[in-house]
Write an enzyme that holds these catalytic residues in place. Structure first.
Site, PDB file in Angstrom:
ATOM      1  N   SER A 200       0.857  -1.183   0.000  1.00 41.76           N
ATOM      2  CA  SER A 200       0.000   0.000   0.000  1.00 41.76           C
ATOM      3  C   SER A 200       0.895   1.235   0.000  1.00 41.76           C
ATOM      4  O   SER A 200       2.061   1.177   0.409  1.00 41.76           O
ATOM      5  CB  SER A 200      -0.896   0.023   1.245  1.00 41.76           C
ATOM      6  OG  SER A 200      -1.510   1.292   1.413  1.00 41.76           O
ATOM      7  N   TYR A 213      -1.807  -0.432  10.457  1.00 41.39           N
ATOM      8  CA  TYR A 213      -1.804  -0.756   9.033  1.00 41.39           C
ATOM      9  C   TYR A 213      -0.522  -0.259   8.360  1.00 41.39           C
ATOM     10  O   TYR A 213       0.106  -0.986   7.570  1.00 41.39           O
ATOM     11  CB  TYR A 213      -3.033  -0.136   8.367  1.00 41.39           C
ATOM     12  CG  TYR A 213      -3.212  -0.500   6.917  1.00 41.39           C
ATOM     13  CD1 TYR A 213      -3.659  -1.762   6.548  1.00 41.39           C
ATOM     14  CD2 TYR A 213      -2.938   0.420   5.910  1.00 41.39           C
ATOM     15  CE1 TYR A 213      -3.830  -2.104   5.211  1.00 41.39           C
ATOM     16  CE2 TYR A 213      -3.106   0.091   4.575  1.00 41.39           C
ATOM     17  CZ  TYR A 213      -3.550  -1.165   4.228  1.00 41.39           C
ATOM     18  OH  TYR A 213      -3.718  -1.496   2.914  1.00 41.39           O
TER      19      TYR A 213
END
Length: 374
Positions: A200, A213
């Protein structure tokens, strides 16, 4: 005409115009032989690089090649499995819940060559069982690629997040990738295939409220970088896909809201009093607003995943969507003090209760902006 081709032609025409007409302020750039040489070289190099990316790509023959993908219950994984099956690959679709609608729907939409493989990437036994199953089912085929797509997320203040939540996210996003990769590397050595890890943009820069995350995706990118260097001796490619915010089940609003409510309820009373209910309600609204901004064009990501699997010479890193690439470049070029201020603007919150009661420094000015995920 493709956008990149148009830009390349523009750069060439610009170089010709500057050379012939010497318009201001380009006369400053071409005032000396050295500066003029560097200016023209940079323009022609940029045009050449853009044109190179538009050349037709050569793709591998899918005959006799198998792909193993995790996280195929929904989202990118499910769509990638369907597309690769349609291209003629033998697809092993790893699903956490093989008896639920996501996996069952994938089977209905695909050919008989696609096999659903039950797998929980946090379970060593299930990963080993999946490896044995794939080995047994390969027959005369070779395992060409492993796509580590399974992932989970959370959006929460650090003080509200339990250590258990951090461990859960790291176990899926990081150690799950490590387990699956290590399990299948012996097969990939034989095929000289590739490992594709879905990371990501949160792994490239750190965002508030995204600590667990972000940590996991930074670790995923670090693992991929190390693995790529170590696997060169076996001619195994290691690739990362680094998307921004897309409308997938990982961003299901009800789940995010409920998860935050649970974390808030489990937070010690004194911490909740320092933040205040108004702060928490504002934060929940920001999460809701941000989910509404997620891109719906999932094909932007799956197109990159397809290229990573099928191209003879894939990129090392893919960042879908040009605005996300530009954002990542600009943020990476800024000093930390500037990015902190930028994120403070993009992630506006109300004043915590403790600051209202007895601020030791001037109150934080109220900021406006749009809360956005990576």
């Amino acid at each position: 005409m493709k956008f990149r081709t148009s830009v390349a032609i523009f750069l060439v025409l610009k170089a010709i115009c500057v050379y012939w007409f010497q318009p201001w302020p380009f006369t400053i750039l071409t005032s000396s032989t050295l500066s003029a040489t560097l200016f023209y070289i940079s323009l022609f190099w940029g045009a050449t690089a853009l044109l190179w990316t538009t050349l037709p790509q050569r793709f591998i023959d899918p005959a006799g090649k198998a792909i193993f993908i995790t996280g195929c219950d929904s989202g990118f994984g499910k769509e990638l499995a369907r597309l690769l099956d349609a291209r003629g690959f033998h697809v092993f679709a790893g699903c956490l819940a093989p008896d639920r609608q996501g996996a069952l729907g994938l089977v209905e939409e695909s050919s008989d060559k696609l096999k659903v493989v039950p797998i929980d990437v946090t379970d060593d036994f299930q990963v080993s069982k999946a490896v044995r199953y794939v080995k047994a089912e390969l027959q005369d085929n070779e395992l060409w690629a492993v796509v580590n797509n399974a992932g989970v997320s959370a959006v929460c203040e650090i003080e509200w997040s339990s250590v258990r939540e951090y461990m859960k996210i790291m176990d899926v996003n990081v150690f799950g990738t490590v387990r699956v990769t290590k399990g299948f590397l012996p097969l990939l050595r034989r095929s000289e295939g590739r490992v594709i890890n879905v990371a990501s943009l949160a792994g490239r820069y750190s965002l508030p409220y995204f600590s667990a995350y972000t940590m996991s995706k930074k670790a995923s990118i670090a693992f991929s970088d190390c693995l790529r260097q170590e696997m060169r001796k076996f001619n195994i490619s290691v690739i990362t896909i680094e998307p921004g915010l897309y409308k997938t089940p990982i961003l299901k609003l009800d789940n995010l809201i409920d998860s935050n409510k649970k974390s808030w309820a489990e937070t010690p009373t004194d911490v909740r009093e320092d933040y205040g209910e108004e702060y928490f309600d504002t934060f929940q609204q920001l999460v809701s607003d941000s989910v509404a901004t997620a891109r719906l064009n999932l094909h932007e990501v799956t197109d990159n995943m397809i290229h990573a699997v099928c191209a003879e010479h894939p990129n090392i890193r893919y960042v879908p969507y040009w605005k996300h690439r530009l954002r990542a470049f600009l943020i990476g070029a800024l000093p930390i003090t500037a990015t902190d201020k930028l994120f403070a603007y993009r992630f506006p919150t109300s004043e915590p209760e403790i600051r209202k009661r007895s601020p030791k420094t001037p109150k934080t000015p109220k900021l406006s902006g749009t809360f956005t995920f990576p």
